[in-house]
Design an enzyme around this catalytic site. Sequence first.
Site, PDB file in Angstrom:
ATOM      1  N   GLY A  15      89.004-106.811 -37.792  1.00 25.54           N
ATOM      2  CA  GLY A  15      88.374-106.913 -36.488  1.00 25.54           C
ATOM      3  C   GLY A  15      89.387-106.938 -35.369  1.00 25.54           C
ATOM      4  O   GLY A  15      90.514-106.447 -35.506  1.00 25.54           O
ATOM      5  N   SER A  16      89.001-107.555 -34.272  1.00 23.51           N
ATOM      6  CA  SER A  16      89.824-107.551 -33.067  1.00 23.51           C
ATOM      7  C   SER A  16      90.990-108.516 -33.178  1.00 23.51           C
ATOM      8  O   SER A  16      90.967-109.475 -33.961  1.00 23.51           O
ATOM      9  CB  SER A  16      88.977-107.934 -31.850  1.00 23.51           C
ATOM     10  OG  SER A  16      88.594-109.305 -31.928  1.00 23.51           O
ATOM     11  N   GLY A  39      89.778-112.126 -31.960  1.00 23.34           N
ATOM     12  CA  GLY A  39      88.989-112.827 -32.974  1.00 23.34           C
ATOM     13  C   GLY A  39      89.813-113.194 -34.191  1.00 23.34           C
ATOM     14  O   GLY A  39      89.709-114.304 -34.724  1.00 23.34           O
ATOM     15  N   GLY A  40      90.641-112.259 -34.644  1.00 25.06           N
ATOM     16  CA  GLY A  40      91.477-112.522 -35.809  1.00 25.06           C
ATOM     17  C   GLY A  40      92.482-113.617 -35.551  1.00 25.06           C
ATOM     18  O   GLY A  40      92.719-114.478 -36.410  1.00 25.06           O
ATOM     19  N   GLU A  60      93.351-107.834 -40.616  1.00 28.12           N
ATOM     20  CA  GLU A  60      93.732-106.483 -40.187  1.00 28.12           C
ATOM     21  C   GLU A  60      93.110-106.309 -38.816  1.00 28.12           C
ATOM     22  O   GLU A  60      91.889-106.326 -38.686  1.00 28.12           O
ATOM     23  CB  GLU A  60      93.231-105.452 -41.200  1.00 28.12           C
ATOM     24  CG  GLU A  60      93.733-104.044 -40.930  1.00 28.12           C
ATOM     25  CD  GLU A  60      92.781-103.264 -40.061  1.00 28.12           C
ATOM     26  OE1 GLU A  60      93.054-103.159 -38.842  1.00 28.12           O
ATOM     27  OE2 GLU A  60      91.769-102.775 -40.570  1.00 28.12           O
ATOM     28  N   CYS A  71      90.331 -98.133 -36.875  1.00 25.21           N
ATOM     29  CA  CYS A  71      91.550 -98.921 -36.662  1.00 25.21           C
ATOM     30  C   CYS A  71      92.797 -98.041 -36.767  1.00 25.21           C
ATOM     31  O   CYS A  71      93.872 -98.446 -36.307  1.00 25.21           O
ATOM     32  CB  CYS A  71      91.627-100.077 -37.647  1.00 25.21           C
ATOM     33  SG  CYS A  71      91.297 -99.629 -39.351  1.00 25.21           S
ATOM     34  N   GLU A  75      95.999-101.834 -27.475  1.00 30.53           N
ATOM     35  CA  GLU A  75      94.959-100.963 -28.013  1.00 30.53           C
ATOM     36  C   GLU A  75      93.729-100.926 -27.110  1.00 30.53           C
ATOM     37  O   GLU A  75      93.294-101.960 -26.597  1.00 30.53           O
ATOM     38  CB  GLU A  75      94.534-101.443 -29.404  1.00 30.53           C
ATOM     39  CG  GLU A  75      93.435-100.590 -30.030  1.00 30.53           C
ATOM     40  CD  GLU A  75      92.914-101.159 -31.337  1.00 30.53           C
ATOM     41  OE1 GLU A  75      92.338-100.386 -32.128  1.00 30.53           O
ATOM     42  OE2 GLU A  75      93.071-102.372 -31.559  1.00 30.53           O
TER      43      GLU A  75
END
Length: 494
Positions: free
Chosen positions: A230-231, A234-235, A254, A291, A380
């Site tokens: 995910g983002s 959040g990660g 990831e 991704c 990103e």
Amino acid sequence: MIAGTWVSTKVKFTSSPADGETFEFSVGDRSHVNAACEAAEAAFPSYGKLSRDDRANFLERIAAEIEKRGTEIVEIGASETGLTKARLEGERARTTGQLMLFVEHIRKGDYLDRRIDGALPTRTPLPRPEIRMGQRPVGPVAVFGASNFPLAFSTAGGDTASALAAGCPVVVRGHPAHPGTGEIVARAVDQAVRASSIHPGAFSFVQGNDFSVGEALVEHPNIKAVGFTGSLSGGRALFNLCAQRPEPIPFFGEMGSINPMFLLPGALAVRGSAIATGWSASLTMGAGQFCTNPGLAVVVDGPDAQAFVNAAREAVAKVGPQTMLTDGIANAYRRGRERISSVTGVSCAVDVVDGPRKASPSLFEVTGKDWFAQPVLAEEVFGPLGLIVRVADLEEMKKLAAALEGQLTCTIHVDPSDYEAAKELLPILERKAGRVLANGFPTGVEVGEAQVHGGPYPASTNFGATSVGTLSIRRWLRPVAYQNLPKELLPIDV
């Protein structure tokens, strides 16, 4: 679904499909997470001791149950996400293919990396005991579904498949972008659990539309490792929670990448226009919601660079608006596009107005000098946005590569005349990425023995791990040495 039982809750959330009917789904809370984690711990003694063949048979059944529900999965998946049915059929095949890959992998047993130091009772001055080392499952694992892959990186995706293959019970936090798809796949896994006579706590599935379920999951003392796609924001939040626990646990996150592409002068001169066309197709595929989306192209400035820009502009301009996975992702893409366009020195090559949940591709360019002056350009933007950096020479190209943060992939386009320059660039790139490509594009992650899908932070939180390929099973195992244990007491795989 808590250990084989579907639980209805008073609190619901409503799906937000790209097209079609909305549905209500039960929102889990800490009590549901606790029940799932307690059931996973209860299942671990038996599930962790299953033979490799029994676990392989279980994974085969999961794959078969998913295929049985193939039409239903594709129908609701397309409605919820806006992805095409052809894309979802391919992703369903990838999901079952991952399961079957681990079937073969664990049956061979090579992943156990068993080592034996034989006893030397007559060695002086001290005898040596027999020591046997093998890999043992860590315990219950939490898996977070990804927004952009409703099948291959979600309920029964690669993290779940590899954890179950390792002998670890799994608790999945379903993603609210595709809750109906997640429930159907959860039913497939549950049916395989029942058919295999496995402890029902080996798999649970909890949904929610905020962060509370995820927080409760990673904080639960029974969870021993976490898989996340995910983002970055959040990660990183979940990573911090894992580290702050009384017993810190590994978080395998990831979290994305700009996946830079470096065009060396010979390749740029010989086939720059063809590379631009291929890059544009990779950049805009699936509305750029991968991704591994190659969001950056680095070229040495000059006539060949201008020809590349012209060809990329022409190819990107032909791509119309595409539906994005969620309204939130579409809004974030627009904010990212505005952020890039407002940077000093950035010029717009292609920019098209789009709708509320639609994304049109955008193309920007900037000099190497302005790139270095604006760190925000290295962040990103999730979606079909490309940035072309015109560097002054190969030295500035190497300097740019060295300044990059960790990436999932780095790509070089080379001609034989570029090999000497490539030899200088490659040692830099291999320190930056988990996968280095030549003369290709990073979208389309092959699932196999040799694949690495991970990289230095912030691409992932653990540079020694991968979320794709058979090596991903090692995330859920730990080495244990057994000294002088009678053979009757040794685990079956040691």
